[in-house]
Design a protein around this motif. Structure first.
Motif, PDB file in Angstrom:
ATOM      1  N   GLU A 114       0.811  -1.218   0.000  1.00 52.46           N
ATOM      2  CA  GLU A 114       0.000   0.000   0.000  1.00 52.46           C
ATOM      3  C   GLU A 114       0.846   1.271   0.000  1.00 52.46           C
ATOM      4  OE1 GLU A 114      -2.379  -0.429   3.445  1.00 52.46           O
ATOM      5  OE2 GLU A 114      -3.552  -2.114   2.649  1.00 52.46           O
ATOM      6  N   ASN A 115       2.140   1.123   0.293  1.00 46.53           N
ATOM      7  CA  ASN A 115       3.010   2.301   0.396  1.00 46.53           C
ATOM      8  C   ASN A 115       4.272   2.139  -0.443  1.00 46.53           C
ATOM      9  OD1 ASN A 115       1.794   4.062   2.783  1.00 46.53           O
ATOM     10  ND2 ASN A 115       1.639   1.915   3.415  1.00 46.53           N
ATOM     11  N   LYS A 116       4.099   1.733  -1.680  1.00 44.30           N
ATOM     12  CA  LYS A 116       5.251   1.534  -2.556  1.00 44.30           C
ATOM     13  C   LYS A 116       6.041   2.813  -2.776  1.00 44.30           C
ATOM     14  CE  LYS A 116       3.604  -2.474  -5.169  1.00 44.30           C
ATOM     15  NZ  LYS A 116       3.293  -3.001  -6.518  1.00 44.30           N
ATOM     16  N   HIS A 117       5.370   3.940  -2.624  1.00 42.21           N
ATOM     17  CA  HIS A 117       6.060   5.217  -2.809  1.00 42.21           C
ATOM     18  C   HIS A 117       7.110   5.464  -1.725  1.00 42.21           C
ATOM     19  CE1 HIS A 117       2.787   5.979   0.002  1.00 42.21           C
ATOM     20  NE2 HIS A 117       3.433   7.058   0.416  1.00 42.21           N
ATOM     21  N   LEU A 118       7.086   4.670  -0.657  1.00 42.14           N
ATOM     22  CA  LEU A 118       8.052   4.831   0.430  1.00 42.14           C
ATOM     23  C   LEU A 118       9.253   3.901   0.291  1.00 42.14           C
ATOM     24  CD1 LEU A 118       5.574   4.960   3.472  1.00 42.14           C
ATOM     25  CD2 LEU A 118       6.658   6.897   2.304  1.00 42.14           C
ATOM     26  N   LEU A 119       9.208   2.985  -0.680  1.00 39.09           N
ATOM     27  CA  LEU A 119      10.210   1.928  -0.747  1.00 39.09           C
ATOM     28  C   LEU A 119      11.571   2.379  -1.267  1.00 39.09           C
ATOM     29  CD1 LEU A 119       8.128  -1.135  -1.993  1.00 39.09           C
ATOM     30  CD2 LEU A 119       8.654  -0.416   0.335  1.00 39.09           C
ATOM     31  N   ASP A 120      11.654   3.585  -1.805  1.00 39.71           N
ATOM     32  CA  ASP A 120      12.935   4.032  -2.349  1.00 39.71           C
ATOM     33  C   ASP A 120      13.879   4.559  -1.273  1.00 39.71           C
ATOM     34  OD1 ASP A 120      11.532   6.281  -1.726  1.00 39.71           O
ATOM     35  OD2 ASP A 120      11.981   7.364  -3.577  1.00 39.71           O
ATOM     36  N   LYS A 121      13.437   4.510  -0.017  1.00 43.00           N
ATOM     37  CA  LYS A 121      14.296   4.973   1.069  1.00 43.00           C
ATOM     38  C   LYS A 121      14.004   4.181   2.334  1.00 43.00           C
ATOM     39  CE  LYS A 121      15.601   9.108   3.701  1.00 43.00           C
ATOM     40  NZ  LYS A 121      15.359  10.562   3.908  1.00 43.00           N
ATOM     41  N   GLY A 122      15.076   3.776   3.004  1.00 42.68           N
ATOM     42  CA  GLY A 122      14.934   3.066   4.267  1.00 42.68           C
ATOM     43  C   GLY A 122      16.080   3.440   5.197  1.00 42.68           C
ATOM     44  N   ILE A 123      15.986   2.986   6.426  1.00 47.94           N
ATOM     45  CA  ILE A 123      17.030   3.245   7.415  1.00 47.94           C
ATOM     46  C   ILE A 123      17.408   1.926   8.075  1.00 47.94           C
ATOM     47  CG2 ILE A 123      17.627   4.418   9.570  1.00 47.94           C
ATOM     48  CD1 ILE A 123      15.684   6.624   8.797  1.00 47.94           C
ATOM     49  N   VAL A 124      18.709   1.635   8.099  1.00 47.81           N
ATOM     50  CA  VAL A 124      19.220   0.435   8.764  1.00 47.81           C
ATOM     51  C   VAL A 124      19.831   0.856  10.095  1.00 47.81           C
ATOM     52  CG1 VAL A 124      20.870  -1.461   8.651  1.00 47.81           C
ATOM     53  CG2 VAL A 124      19.642  -0.750   6.594  1.00 47.81           C
ATOM     54  N   ILE A 125      19.445   0.158  11.146  1.00 47.26           N
ATOM     55  CA  ILE A 125      19.932   0.499  12.489  1.00 47.26           C
ATOM     56  C   ILE A 125      20.757  -0.657  13.042  1.00 47.26           C
ATOM     57  CG2 ILE A 125      19.246   1.045  14.860  1.00 47.26           C
ATOM     58  CD1 ILE A 125      16.812   2.457  13.729  1.00 47.26           C
ATOM     59  N   PHE A 126      21.993  -0.333  13.424  1.00 38.83           N
ATOM     60  CA  PHE A 126      22.898  -1.291  14.061  1.00 38.83           C
ATOM     61  C   PHE A 126      22.999  -0.954  15.546  1.00 38.83           C
ATOM     62  CE2 PHE A 126      24.154  -1.163   9.638  1.00 38.83           C
ATOM     63  CZ  PHE A 126      24.392  -2.503   9.329  1.00 38.83           C
ATOM     64  N   ASN A 127      23.529  -1.885  16.327  1.00 35.98           N
ATOM     65  CA  ASN A 127      23.575  -1.627  17.769  1.00 35.98           C
ATOM     66  C   ASN A 127      24.777  -0.810  18.217  1.00 35.98           C
ATOM     67  OD1 ASN A 127      25.309  -3.704  17.161  1.00 35.98           O
ATOM     68  ND2 ASN A 127      24.849  -4.948  18.954  1.00 35.98           N
ATOM     69  N   HIS A 128      25.773  -0.592  17.344  1.00 33.03           N
ATOM     70  CA  HIS A 128      26.950   0.163  17.764  1.00 33.03           C
ATOM     71  C   HIS A 128      27.199   1.407  16.924  1.00 33.03           C
ATOM     72  CE1 HIS A 128      28.739  -3.789  19.572  1.00 33.03           C
ATOM     73  NE2 HIS A 128      27.869  -3.208  20.365  1.00 33.03           N
ATOM     74  N   TYR A 129      26.288   1.717  16.001  1.00 26.16           N
ATOM     75  CA  TYR A 129      26.549   2.799  15.060  1.00 26.16           C
ATOM     76  C   TYR A 129      25.321   3.674  14.866  1.00 26.16           C
ATOM     77  CZ  TYR A 129      30.619  -0.028  13.847  1.00 26.16           C
ATOM     78  OH  TYR A 129      31.778  -0.741  13.908  1.00 26.16           O
ATOM     79  N   SER A 130      25.567   4.818  14.243  1.00 25.68           N
ATOM     80  CA  SER A 130      24.445   5.688  13.880  1.00 25.68           C
ATOM     81  C   SER A 130      23.650   5.041  12.745  1.00 25.68           C
ATOM     82  CB  SER A 130      24.972   7.058  13.421  1.00 25.68           C
ATOM     83  OG  SER A 130      25.715   7.683  14.444  1.00 25.68           O
ATOM     84  N   PRO A 131      22.364   5.368  12.621  1.00 30.13           N
ATOM     85  CA  PRO A 131      21.541   4.809  11.538  1.00 30.13           C
ATOM     86  C   PRO A 131      22.131   5.130  10.168  1.00 30.13           C
ATOM     87  CG  PRO A 131      20.165   5.854  13.194  1.00 30.13           C
ATOM     88  CD  PRO A 131      21.576   6.219  13.541  1.00 30.13           C
ATOM     89  N   ILE A 132      21.947   4.201   9.227  1.00 30.26           N
ATOM     90  CA  ILE A 132      22.454   4.351   7.869  1.00 30.26           C
ATOM     91  C   ILE A 132      21.272   4.369   6.908  1.00 30.26           C
ATOM     92  CG2 ILE A 132      23.869   3.330   6.048  1.00 30.26           C
ATOM     93  CD1 ILE A 132      25.590   2.077   8.245  1.00 30.26           C
ATOM     94  N   THR A 133      21.212   5.381   6.066  1.00 29.22           N
ATOM     95  CA  THR A 133      20.140   5.489   5.073  1.00 29.22           C
ATOM     96  C   THR A 133      20.467   4.622   3.862  1.00 29.22           C
ATOM     97  OG1 THR A 133      19.617   7.741   5.773  1.00 29.22           O
ATOM     98  CG2 THR A 133      18.829   7.059   3.604  1.00 29.22           C
ATOM     99  N   ILE A 134      19.466   3.905   3.360  1.00 33.30           N
ATOM    100  CA  ILE A 134      19.667   3.033   2.210  1.00 33.30           C
ATOM    101  C   ILE A 134      18.635   3.350   1.122  1.00 33.30           C
ATOM    102  CG2 ILE A 134      20.653   1.115   3.514  1.00 33.30           C
ATOM    103  CD1 ILE A 134      17.872  -0.209   3.457  1.00 33.30           C
ATOM    104  N   THR A 135      18.981   2.983  -0.093  1.00 33.54           N
ATOM    105  CA  THR A 135      18.041   3.021  -1.212  1.00 33.54           C
ATOM    106  C   THR A 135      17.929   1.591  -1.724  1.00 33.54           C
ATOM    107  OG1 THR A 135      18.746   5.266  -1.809  1.00 33.54           O
ATOM    108  CG2 THR A 135      17.525   4.010  -3.471  1.00 33.54           C
ATOM    109  N   PRO A 136      16.985   0.837  -1.214  1.00 39.09           N
ATOM    110  CA  PRO A 136      16.940  -0.593  -1.536  1.00 39.09           C
ATOM    111  C   PRO A 136      16.508  -0.881  -2.970  1.00 39.09           C
ATOM    112  CG  PRO A 136      15.033   0.029  -0.219  1.00 39.09           C
ATOM    113  CD  PRO A 136      15.922   1.238  -0.282  1.00 39.09           C
ATOM    114  N   THR A 137      16.952  -2.035  -3.462  1.00 41.77           N
ATOM    115  CA  THR A 137      16.421  -2.565  -4.710  1.00 41.77           C
ATOM    116  C   THR A 137      15.001  -3.046  -4.436  1.00 41.77           C
ATOM    117  OG1 THR A 137      18.598  -3.276  -5.469  1.00 41.77           O
ATOM    118  CG2 THR A 137      16.687  -4.362  -6.458  1.00 41.77           C
ATOM    119  N   ILE A 138      14.079  -2.680  -5.303  1.00 45.87           N
ATOM    120  CA  ILE A 138      12.670  -3.041  -5.104  1.00 45.87           C
ATOM    121  C   ILE A 138      12.271  -4.080  -6.142  1.00 45.87           C
ATOM    122  CG2 ILE A 138      10.307  -2.183  -4.975  1.00 45.87           C
ATOM    123  CD1 ILE A 138      11.583   0.620  -4.510  1.00 45.87           C
ATOM    124  N   LEU A 139      11.794  -5.223  -5.688  1.00 47.02           N
ATOM    125  CA  LEU A 139      11.309  -6.268  -6.579  1.00 47.02           C
ATOM    126  C   LEU A 139       9.824  -6.432  -6.333  1.00 47.02           C
ATOM    127  CD1 LEU A 139      14.387  -8.486  -5.966  1.00 47.02           C
ATOM    128  CD2 LEU A 139      13.695  -7.695  -8.211  1.00 47.02           C
TER     129      LEU A 139
END
Length: 261
Positions: A114-139
Motif C-alpha cells: 500500500e506504500n510503494k512510494h516509500l520503498l525508495d528509502k529506508g534506514i538500517v539500524i545497528f547496535n553500535h553505530y548511527s543509523p544508515i540510510t539506504i536506497t533498496p532494490t525493489i522487486l
C-alpha cells in the motif's frame, strides 16, 4: 645486551607498530551496506553489509515509512543486546561480510504494498553505530509467470558462470535486466552478442555469461528479468539462480576503497 640484539629488537618493535598502524588505518568507521532488497514477490527484506572482522555489531532493524522490520534472529527487543549472535557469510583479514533476512508477515507485506512510494528509502539500524540510510532494490509482485523457458546454470569458475534459457515457443525478447551489486554480464544468442529486440525461435537457447558474481549472503542473490512479447502479448519472467561465488579478499578491499571515496 649485544648491539646486534638491540638492532633486531628495534626492527621487531618498529614492525609491530607499523603493523598495528596499518590495521587501524583499514578499520571502517561504520558498516558498508553492500546490498539491500525489498522483495515483495518473495515477501522478504535482505541486507548484506561489510564490517570490521572483529566487530560484534549486529543489525537491529530496518525502518521503512512508519514501520520497523526486525531480522529473523532478533527478539524484537529494544534492549539493544550487545551479546546478540551474529554469523559471517565470509571472513577476511580486515573485514567480514554479514547478511540479515527479514520475512514479512501479512500485515507488513500489506503495508509495503500500500506504500510503494516509500520503498525508495529506508534506514538500517545497528547496535553500535548511527543509523544508515539506504536506497533498496525493489522487486515487485507484477511479474507474469510463464512456461516459455527452461533454465539451467553452468559453472565455469569460482565466480563465473553461464545462465541458460531454452525456449519452448517463439518469442520476441525486448529486454533483459540483471539485478546484482557486482556482476558483469553479456547476453548471447546464436553465439553472438544479443541486440534488442530479437526473435528467439522455439527450442533455441539464450546464454547470459556472468563474471564477478559474488555472494553476499549464504546463497548469492541474482535476479534475471526477461521482458518480451509472444503473439503480441507482453510477458515478464523472473529467474533467481543460486550460486556460491565467494569474493576474493582483493575484490573486497577494492570494493571498500571505492565505497569510501
Amino acid at each position: 645486551m649485544s648491539k646486534k640484539f638491540k638492532v633486531i629488537l628495534a626492527i621487531v618493535i618498529v614492525a609491530l607498530i607499523a603493523s598495528r598502524w596499518y590495521w587501524e588505518a583499514q578499520q571502517l568507521e561504520q558498516p558498508i551496506i553492500v546490498e539491500s532488497r525489498v522483495d515483495l514477490d518473495k515477501r522478504r527484506i535482505d541486507v548484506s553489509y561489510i564490517v570490521n572482522s572483529q566487530d560484534q555489531t549486529t543489525l537491529q532493524m530496518v525502518e521503512i515509512g512508519n514501520e520497523s522490520f526486525y531480522p529473523n534472529n532478533s527478539f524484537a527487543t529494544f534492549m539493544w543486546d550487545d551479546t546478540s549472535a551474529y554469523s559471517n557469510v565470509q571472513e577476511y583479514t580486515y573485514y567480514a561480510i554479514r547478511h540479515e533476512e527479514i520475512l514479512l508477515d501479512e500485515r507488513q507485506h500489506a503495508y509495503l504494498l500500500e506504500n510503494k512510494h516509500l520503498l525508495d528509502k529506508g534506514i538500517v539500524i545497528f547496535n553500535h553505530y548511527s543509523p544508515i540510510t539506504i536506497t533498496p532494490t525493489i522487486l515487485n509482485e507484477t511479474l507474469l509467470r510463464t512456461d516459455y523457458f527452461k533454465d539451467s546454470l553452468k559453472v565455469d569458475g569460482h565466480t563465473n558462470f553461464r545462465f541458460l534459457l531454452n525456449t519452448t515457443t517463439e518469442l520476441t525478447i525486448e529486454n533483459i535486466e540483471v539485478i546484482h551489486p557486482t556482476a558483469t554480464y553479456q547476453v548471447f544468442y546464436m553465439d553472438e552478442v544479443a541486440k534488442y529486440p530479437f526473435i528467439m525461435e522455439e527450442g533455441a537457447t539464450l546464454e547470459i555469461h556472468f563474471e564477478q558474481s559474488y555472494a553476499f549472503s549464504t546463497y548469492g542473490f541474482l535476479d534475471v528479468i526477461v521482458r518480451g512479447t509472444r503473439n503480441g502479448q507482453k510477458f515478464e519472467e523472473r529467474f533467481s539462480p543460486n550460486f556460491h561465488g565467494i569474493a576474493p579478499e582483493k575484490a573486497i578491499r577494492a570494493y571498500v576503497k571505492e565505497a569510501l571515496q
